[in-house]
Design a protein around this motif. Structure first.
Motif, short mmCIF file in Angstrom:
data_model
loop_
_atom_site.label_atom_id
_atom_site.label_comp_id
_atom_site.label_asym_id
_atom_site.label_seq_id
_atom_site.Cartn_x
_atom_site.Cartn_y
_atom_site.Cartn_z
N ALA A 1 -8.21 -20.65 -5.70
CA ALA A 1 -7.55 -19.54 -6.38
C ALA A 1 -8.53 -18.85 -7.33
O ALA A 1 -8.44 -17.64 -7.55
N GLU A 2 -9.47 -19.62 -7.90
CA GLU A 2 -10.45 -19.04 -8.81
C GLU A 2 -11.33 -18.02 -8.10
O GLU A 2 -11.62 -16.94 -8.63
N PHE A 3 -11.78 -18.38 -6.88
CA PHE A 3 -12.58 -17.43 -6.12
C PHE A 3 -11.77 -16.20 -5.76
O PHE A 3 -12.26 -15.07 -5.88
N ALA A 4 -10.53 -16.39 -5.31
CA ALA A 4 -9.68 -15.26 -4.92
C ALA A 4 -9.50 -14.30 -6.09
O ALA A 4 -9.57 -13.07 -5.92
N GLU A 5 -9.28 -14.86 -7.28
CA GLU A 5 -9.09 -14.02 -8.46
C GLU A 5 -10.36 -13.24 -8.79
O GLU A 5 -10.32 -12.03 -9.03
N ALA A 6 -11.49 -13.95 -8.81
CA ALA A 6 -12.76 -13.31 -9.18
C ALA A 6 -13.20 -12.29 -8.13
O ALA A 6 -13.65 -11.18 -8.46
N TYR A 7 -13.06 -12.65 -6.87
CA TYR A 7 -13.50 -11.76 -5.79
C TYR A 7 -12.62 -10.52 -5.71
O TYR A 7 -13.12 -9.39 -5.56
N GLY A 8 -11.32 -10.71 -5.83
CA GLY A 8 -10.41 -9.57 -5.83
C GLY A 8 -10.72 -8.61 -6.96
O GLY A 8 -10.69 -7.39 -6.79
N GLU A 9 -11.06 -9.16 -8.11
CA GLU A 9 -11.40 -8.32 -9.26
C GLU A 9 -12.69 -7.55 -9.03
O GLU A 9 -12.81 -6.37 -9.39
N GLN A 10 -13.67 -8.19 -8.41
CA GLN A 10 -14.94 -7.51 -8.13
C GLN A 10 -14.75 -6.36 -7.13
O GLN A 10 -15.33 -5.27 -7.30
N LEU A 11 -13.95 -6.57 -6.11
CA LEU A 11 -13.68 -5.49 -5.15
C LEU A 11 -12.94 -4.35 -5.82
O LEU A 11 -13.21 -3.17 -5.54
N SER B 1 0.82 -1.21 0.00
CA SER B 1 0.00 0.00 0.00
C SER B 1 0.86 1.26 0.00
O SER B 1 0.67 2.15 0.82
N ASP B 2 1.77 1.32 -0.93
CA ASP B 2 2.54 2.54 -1.15
C ASP B 2 1.58 3.65 -1.56
O ASP B 2 0.58 3.42 -2.22
N HIS B 3 1.89 4.87 -1.16
CA HIS B 3 0.98 5.99 -1.40
C HIS B 3 0.68 6.19 -2.89
O HIS B 3 -0.35 6.77 -3.24
N ASP B 4 1.58 5.76 -3.76
CA ASP B 4 1.35 5.91 -5.20
C ASP B 4 0.63 4.72 -5.83
O ASP B 4 0.33 4.74 -7.02
N GLN B 5 0.34 3.71 -5.02
CA GLN B 5 -0.32 2.51 -5.53
C GLN B 5 -1.83 2.73 -5.58
O GLN B 5 -2.45 3.10 -4.59
N PRO B 6 -2.48 2.53 -6.73
CA PRO B 6 -3.93 2.71 -6.81
C PRO B 6 -4.66 1.83 -5.79
O PRO B 6 -4.30 0.68 -5.55
N PHE B 7 -5.72 2.40 -5.21
CA PHE B 7 -6.45 1.69 -4.16
C PHE B 7 -7.07 0.40 -4.67
O PHE B 7 -7.14 -0.59 -3.95
N ALA B 8 -7.52 0.40 -5.91
CA ALA B 8 -8.12 -0.82 -6.48
C ALA B 8 -7.12 -1.97 -6.47
O ALA B 8 -7.47 -3.12 -6.17
N ASP B 9 -5.85 -1.68 -6.76
CA ASP B 9 -4.83 -2.73 -6.77
C ASP B 9 -4.57 -3.25 -5.37
O ASP B 9 -4.34 -4.44 -5.16
N VAL B 10 -4.59 -2.35 -4.39
CA VAL B 10 -4.35 -2.76 -3.00
C VAL B 10 -5.49 -3.62 -2.48
O VAL B 10 -5.27 -4.65 -1.82
N VAL B 11 -6.72 -3.23 -2.78
CA VAL B 11 -7.88 -4.02 -2.36
C VAL B 11 -7.84 -5.41 -2.99
O VAL B 11 -8.10 -6.43 -2.32
N ARG B 12 -7.48 -5.47 -4.26
CA ARG B 12 -7.35 -6.76 -4.93
C ARG B 12 -6.29 -7.63 -4.23
O ARG B 12 -6.51 -8.82 -3.99
#
Length: 213
Positions: free
Chosen positions: A188-198, A85-96
């Motif tokens: 892993a499939e759920f993690a990928e899909a759920y992370g993308e939805q968030l 969670s670097d300050h320059d990292q987009p929040f969507a990427d961090v949530v994923r």
């Protein structure tokens, strides 16, 4: 000459060369499993040492005991999350990242849940270090609000709590996940899909702010 005397003397076992960093890494990995499964209070240093394949005295030698081992483990977790969670990292990427890490490293994620389910002594250990870490995360969210990722009228502390809870869904609500999505919350499939939805949810928050402007 007796039969016993005729035998070759038994050689003493050769002591393996000690590798402190390797030993500490083994203990931390074993501790993650033990603490994740049982929480701090119920975890046993003898079990941790057995899983690591070392003498339990080495826990005191390297970490000062059970509490020191736990603090060292949670510090590594905080370091990983702060880096993500670097300050320059987009929040969507961090949530994923957080959502997927709950499935990728279940023991560490379960440890996090134990800390909150057993809030109070003796499981309130390490609170001060965690307070500092969480405040860093709040400041990160505030920075992303300034960058336009999130609406400015949302409280960054409450927003952090919301997304940390959402990221923990695979462990906290496995039955709900199965019934609602039809997917295995451990996969892993759920993690990928759920992370993308968030991540998409975060993007919609930013888009909604742009539309209001």
């Amino acid at each position: 000459m007796s039969e016993a005397a005729a035998r070759s003397p038994r050689r003493a076992p050769v002591e393996r060369q000690r590798d402190p960093e390797r030993t500490k890494a083994q203990l931390l990995e074993a501790a993650k499993t033990e603490f994740g499964a049982k929480g701090y209070a119920a975890a046993r240093v003898s079990e941790i040492a057995a899983k690591a394949g070392v003498n339990k005295q080495l826990i005191s030698y390297y970490f000062g005991g059970k509490e020191g081992l736990y603090n060292a483990l949670t510090a590594t977790m905080a370091d990983d999350y702060v880096a993500a969670s670097d300050h320059d990292q987009p929040f969507a990427d961090v949530v994923r990242f957080f959502a997927q890490s709950a499935v990728r490293d279940r023991d560490l994620a379960k440890l996090f849940l134990w800390e909150n389910l057993t809030d109070g002594a003796p499981d309130a250990i390490g609170v001060e270090g965690q307070r500092e870490f969480l405040q860093q995360q709040v400041e990160y969210i505030r920075a992303r609000q300034t960058a336009g990722d999130l609406p400015p009228d949302l409280d960054p502390g409450f927003l952090l709590v919301t997304f940390m809870a959402a990221a923990s869904a695979a462990l906290a609500l496995p039955r709900v996940v199965r019934l609602v999505t039809g997917q295995d919350p451990n996969s892993a499939e759920f993690a990928e899909a759920y992370g993308e939805q968030l991540a998409r949810l975060v993007d919609h928050l930013a888009t909604g702010r742009d539309q209001e402007a």
